[in-house]
Design a protein around this motif. Structure first.
Motif, short mmCIF file in Angstrom:
data_model
loop_
_atom_site.label_atom_id
_atom_site.label_comp_id
_atom_site.label_asym_id
_atom_site.label_seq_id
_atom_site.Cartn_x
_atom_site.Cartn_y
_atom_site.Cartn_z
N LEU A 175 1.06 -1.65 0.15
CA LEU A 175 -0.11 0.13 0.09
C LEU A 175 0.69 1.06 0.36
N HIS A 176 1.99 1.71 0.85
CA HIS A 176 3.10 2.67 0.99
C HIS A 176 3.20 2.30 -0.77
N LYS A 177 3.86 1.68 -0.98
CA LYS A 177 4.63 1.71 -1.72
C LYS A 177 3.87 2.35 -3.58
N GLN A 178 2.99 1.81 -3.22
CA GLN A 178 2.00 2.14 -4.49
C GLN A 178 1.49 3.47 -4.32
N LEU A 179 1.61 3.49 -2.73
CA LEU A 179 0.79 5.37 -3.52
C LEU A 179 1.69 6.16 -2.84
N GLN A 180 3.14 5.63 -3.33
CA GLN A 180 4.62 6.47 -3.14
C GLN A 180 4.75 6.57 -4.87
N GLN A 181 4.46 5.53 -5.63
CA GLN A 181 4.67 5.62 -6.97
C GLN A 181 3.91 6.77 -7.52
N HIS A 182 2.77 6.57 -7.05
CA HIS A 182 0.90 7.15 -7.40
C HIS A 182 1.67 8.65 -6.98
N ARG A 183 2.29 9.34 -6.11
CA ARG A 183 1.84 10.26 -5.89
C ARG A 183 3.48 11.28 -6.74
N ALA A 184 4.63 9.77 -7.03
CA ALA A 184 5.67 10.70 -7.60
C ALA A 184 5.24 10.73 -9.25
N MET A 185 4.56 9.92 -9.98
CA MET A 185 4.33 9.59 -10.76
C MET A 185 3.55 10.99 -11.53
N ASN A 186 2.26 11.03 -10.40
CA ASN A 186 1.44 12.44 -10.61
C ASN A 186 2.30 13.39 -10.60
N GLN A 187 3.39 13.64 -9.60
CA GLN A 187 4.82 15.07 -9.66
C GLN A 187 5.61 15.04 -11.01
N GLN A 188 5.43 13.90 -11.26
CA GLN A 188 6.10 14.26 -12.60
C GLN A 188 5.19 14.93 -13.64
#
Length: 123
Positions: free
Chosen positions: A24-37
């Motif tokens: 869950l944490h990994k997916q959230l971090q990936q989601h946030r990083a992708m959206n920041q990009q």
């Protein structure tokens, strides 16, 4: 053995729960990083996460936990079945041994009585 199986199931649930939290944490971090990009604001990222991705992931985790519990119950039932079968096998063996001992005892008593009768008749 049933206690051992129960402990293994509880340990497995803890490991699965820990793995789910990490995922869950990994997916959230990936989601946030992708959206920041992509330049998407944090509020939209969080809303998207809460509305769909998080729910999908939680549903996946719920299914996995349910499958794990189902398999755990199957293991417990098999263990109980094996225990009952083994107990019945031992009971039958004990009963057979008891009957053999009883039969041997009756034969010995009959032999002793026969010897006693023969001795008594000789005198």
């Amino acid at each position: 053995k049933a206690i051992s199986n129960q402990n293994k199931i509880q340990h497995g649930i803890k490991l699965l729960s820990r793995r789910h939290t990490q995922e869950l944490h990994k997916q959230l971090q990936q989601h946030r990083a992708m959206n920041q990009q992509r330049g998407i604001p944090d509020q939209m990222t969080n809303a998207e996460w809460a509305q769909s991705i998080s729910q999908q992931l939680q549903e996946k985790h719920r299914r996995q936990l349910q499958e794990f519990n189902t398999k755990g119950e199957e293991v417990k039932k098999k263990c109980e079945h094996d225990y009952l079968r083994e107990r019945e096998k031992r009971r039958k063996h004990h009963e057979k041994h008891r009957k053999e001992m009883e039969h041997s005892m009756h034969k010995a008593i009959a032999r002793i009585n026969q010897n006693f009768t023969q001795q008594h008749q000789r005198h």
